[in-house]
Scaffold this active site. Structure first.
Site, mmCIF file in Angstrom:
data_model
loop_
_atom_site.group_PDB
_atom_site.id
_atom_site.type_symbol
_atom_site.label_atom_id
_atom_site.label_comp_id
_atom_site.label_asym_id
_atom_site.label_seq_id
_atom_site.Cartn_x
_atom_site.Cartn_y
_atom_site.Cartn_z
ATOM 1 N N LYS A 184 0.868 -1.170 0.000
ATOM 2 C CA LYS A 184 0.000 0.000 0.000
ATOM 3 C C LYS A 184 0.903 1.218 0.000
ATOM 4 C CE LYS A 184 -4.079 1.774 -0.073
ATOM 5 N NZ LYS A 184 -5.103 1.391 -1.061
ATOM 6 N N SER A 223 -0.874 -0.828 -4.497
ATOM 7 C CA SER A 223 -2.155 -0.126 -4.486
ATOM 8 C C SER A 223 -1.980 1.226 -3.813
ATOM 9 C CB SER A 223 -3.197 -0.969 -3.725
ATOM 10 O OG SER A 223 -4.427 -0.307 -3.625
#
Length: 370
Positions: free
Chosen positions: A165, A234
């Site tokens: 992330k 992401s």
């Protein structure tokens, strides 16, 4: 050598703030909250800059787990690696995958082979001007190696999926960099998602020796030949550092699970999905085979940047109503769901430097009967 046991639990959600399924499993004793190491989730947002379902989901999980752990919600977020991927287009179903880990005394007699292991790490916070550039690559590579050590995985060959992330830029962050006399890689918040994903993926490739370490700023989003076969990154507005989760197999694990992967060459590469399933002793749906059970599939999806798939034109990059990442998630999600027999699979959009252009890594986790 430390011996660990890893657990994997897939939990359906009725919305980004739904923690009832997880709390039920904790209440029944199926999950010990103190053993939770990471939670990966798919939320039904748009997957873009303003997808606040990701932050909402993390906040809900932290608030629910805090009293169980005797911590504040902020402390829970520091203790557990949370990665929420927005976008459940098509048949994709919102869910979370909970990974637990606990230390045990040695291996049971008769257990052979390597089993699923997981490790986590974080980078330092990045100033906005470092996103999509060499510092993010270098710091990510350092964190990947730390996560491998945490997982007890000594070499790249046993790493099958690296989930990250990473941050993105906002107008305020761009302005803050400019006030210090620094320029960001882009002034577009949406474009910054790709820069951050791409640099993070290149960091994985450097750490695993998939590419040389001399990657330059100008290579990000420009050198299609530079990519990782196991990276999944992401972007989100909710953080300014990279959260790294390494999944692989290790001889130091006694878990009841195994992970394998393959690489999709394009958005309709069913053979690669089947190869990933076969790597953990499974076939396409129905999954039950040789005493094994599919737990989840994790994959990246991307609209082919050359505008075609196997010689035929696609319009994903030209649709001004629906972003290309949403098209890609729906397409790849449908393909994988058909082969897996379930829409509750983790498919993340935006695969810059994550697999070849238009493709991406796909990993499968299976539960073993022994």
């Amino acid at each position: 050598m430390r011996t660990t046991s890893v657990g994997v639990f897939k939990v359906a959600t009725t919305g980004p703030g739904d923690v009832s399924g997880l709390m039920s499993m904790i209440g029944s004793g199926a999950i010990d909250p103190k053993s939770i190491l990471a939670i990966l989730g798919k939320t039904e947002g748009n997957g873009g800059v303003n997808d606040f379902t990701r932050e909402y989901a993390v906040a809900a999980l932290c608030a629910a787990l805090a009293p169980r752990l005797g911590l504040s919600p902020e402390e829970v977020e520091q203790r557990i690696a949370f990665v929420m991927s927005g976008g459940t287009e098509g048949v994709l179903s919102p869910h979370i995958t909970v990974f637990t880990r606990r230390e045990v005394e040695g291996r049971p007699a008769g257990m052979s082979g390597k089993r699923l292991s997981i490790g986590i790490a974080q980078t330092r916070d990045f100033p906005p001007e470092e996103l999509g550039r060499s510092p993010q690559i270098a710091q990510t590579a350092k964190a990947v190696k730390a996560a491998m050590a945490d997982a007890g995985i000594p070499g790249p060959a046993d790493v099958h999926f690296v989930q990250i992330k990473c941050p993105l830029l906002t107008s305020d962050r761009v302005e803050a960099a400019g006030a210090r006399g620094n320029k960001t890689a882009t002034t577009s918040a949406y474009a910054s998602m790709a820069y951050s994903r791409g640099a993070s993926a290149l960091g994985v490739a450097v750490a695993l020796g998939e590419i040389a370490p001399d990657v330059r700023d100008e290579d990000v989003l420009r050198r299609d030949d530079l990519f990782s076969k196991v990276a999944s990154t992401s972007s989100g507005i909710e953080l300014m550092h990279n959260v790294v989760i390494v999944l692989g197999n290790s001889a130091s694990s006694v878990s009841a699970f195994e992970i394998g992967h393959a690489v999709m060459s394009d958005a309709i590469d069913a053979a690669a999905v089947i190869a990933a399933l076969e790597s953990v002793g499974l076939g396409f749906a129905p999954q039950a085979k040789k005493g094994r059970e599919l737990v989840n599939i994790f994959a990246k999806a991307e609209a082919s940047p050359d505008g075609s798939v196997r010689g035929f034109r696609h319009i994903m990059l030209e649709d001004t109503d629906i972003s290309a990442t949403r098209h890609a998630r729906a397409a790849v999600g449908g393909l994988i769901a058909g082969l897996a027999g379930t829409g509750a699979v983790y498919v993340s959009g935006g695969a810059e430097h994550q697999g070849p252009p238009g493709g991406g890594p796909v990993a499968a986790i299976a539960r073993l009967s022994d």
